[in-house]
Design an enzyme around this catalytic site. Structure first.
Site, PDB file in Angstrom:
ATOM      1  N   HIS A  17       0.836  -1.207   0.000  1.00  0.00           N
ATOM      2  CA  HIS A  17       0.000   0.000   0.000  1.00  0.00           C
ATOM      3  C   HIS A  17       0.869   1.254   0.000  1.00  0.00           C
ATOM      4  CE1 HIS A  17      -3.146  -2.614   2.208  1.00  0.00           C
ATOM      5  NE2 HIS A  17      -3.614  -2.419   0.985  1.00  0.00           N
ATOM      6  N   LYS A  41     -15.292  -7.800   4.655  1.00  0.00           N
ATOM      7  CA  LYS A  41     -13.971  -8.167   5.152  1.00  0.00           C
ATOM      8  C   LYS A  41     -13.964  -8.212   6.678  1.00  0.00           C
ATOM      9  CE  LYS A  41     -11.361  -6.257   1.285  1.00  0.00           C
ATOM     10  NZ  LYS A  41     -10.246  -5.390   0.897  1.00  0.00           N
ATOM     11  N   ARG A  90      -2.311  -5.859  -8.156  1.00  0.00           N
ATOM     12  CA  ARG A  90      -1.279  -6.885  -7.985  1.00  0.00           C
ATOM     13  C   ARG A  90      -1.256  -7.837  -9.161  1.00  0.00           C
ATOM     14  NH1 ARG A  90      -3.589  -8.236  -2.197  1.00  0.00           N
ATOM     15  NH2 ARG A  90      -5.334  -8.187  -3.591  1.00  0.00           N
ATOM     16  N   SER A 127      -3.305  -7.504   2.701  1.00  0.00           N
ATOM     17  CA  SER A 127      -3.647  -7.382   4.115  1.00  0.00           C
ATOM     18  C   SER A 127      -4.173  -8.706   4.666  1.00  0.00           C
ATOM     19  CB  SER A 127      -4.694  -6.285   4.332  1.00  0.00           C
ATOM     20  OG  SER A 127      -4.171  -5.026   4.031  1.00  0.00           O
TER      21      SER A 127
END
Length: 159
Positions: A17, A41, A90, A127
């Site tokens: 990040h 999440k 990514r 994460s």
């Protein structure tokens, strides 16, 4: 003046990040790192802790500010006069996930999304993976900023 928003849950903020923040800060006059709540999440840190960690991680970036938001990111962009949304990618799966959102955001308000590919050396960091590895006793100290690592270890009872 160009202002962009880099939104995310950042639970926790990773070195991947921070790399995107640093690179996006070079493209825009101002970058607002915005953390919101994504109910899909699971959370390790509450919103205030995430804001604090983001502020620490971005402290050396003079044109970066950190804010919380709720609701639609496009409404937040309109509220602060942002012209663009920045998203790190990514790989192909991220693109497949982010593209429809970018198209919807553009449709709703005309705010464009700028995709920045991750640096190859950081492309595997997420994460979710960091939380999983840390919770199972793995060493994630090189995947997150030092202050974030300390908070994670404290949270996991390994300070």
């Amino acid at each position: 003046m160009t202002r962009a928003v880099c939104p995310g849950s950042f639970d926790p903020v990773t070195n991947g990040h921070v790399d995107i923040f640093r690179r996006a800060a070079g493209l825009f006059d101002e970058l607002v790192v915005a953390t919101g709540t994504n109910p899909s999440k699971s959370r390790m840190f509450d919103p205030e802790a995430r804001l604090e960690m983001l502020r620490e991680a971005c402290a050396d970036l003079p044109n970066v500010t950190v804010r919380g938001f709720s609701g639609l990111i496009v409404d937040f962009c309109r509220e602060i006069g942002a012209q663009a949304i920045v998203k790190g990618l990514r790989g192909g799966n991220d693109y497949e996930y982010e593209l429809p959102m970018a198209q919807m955001n553009s449709h709703l308000t005309g705010v464009e999304t700028v995709f920045i590919p991750t640096t190859a050396a950081l492309g595997y960091i997420s994460s979710s993976l960091v939380k999983e590895v840390a919770s199972l006793g793995g060493d994630v100290s090189d995947l997150v900023p030092p202050a974030v690592h300390a908070r994670m270890m404290e949270r996991l009872g390994r300070s």
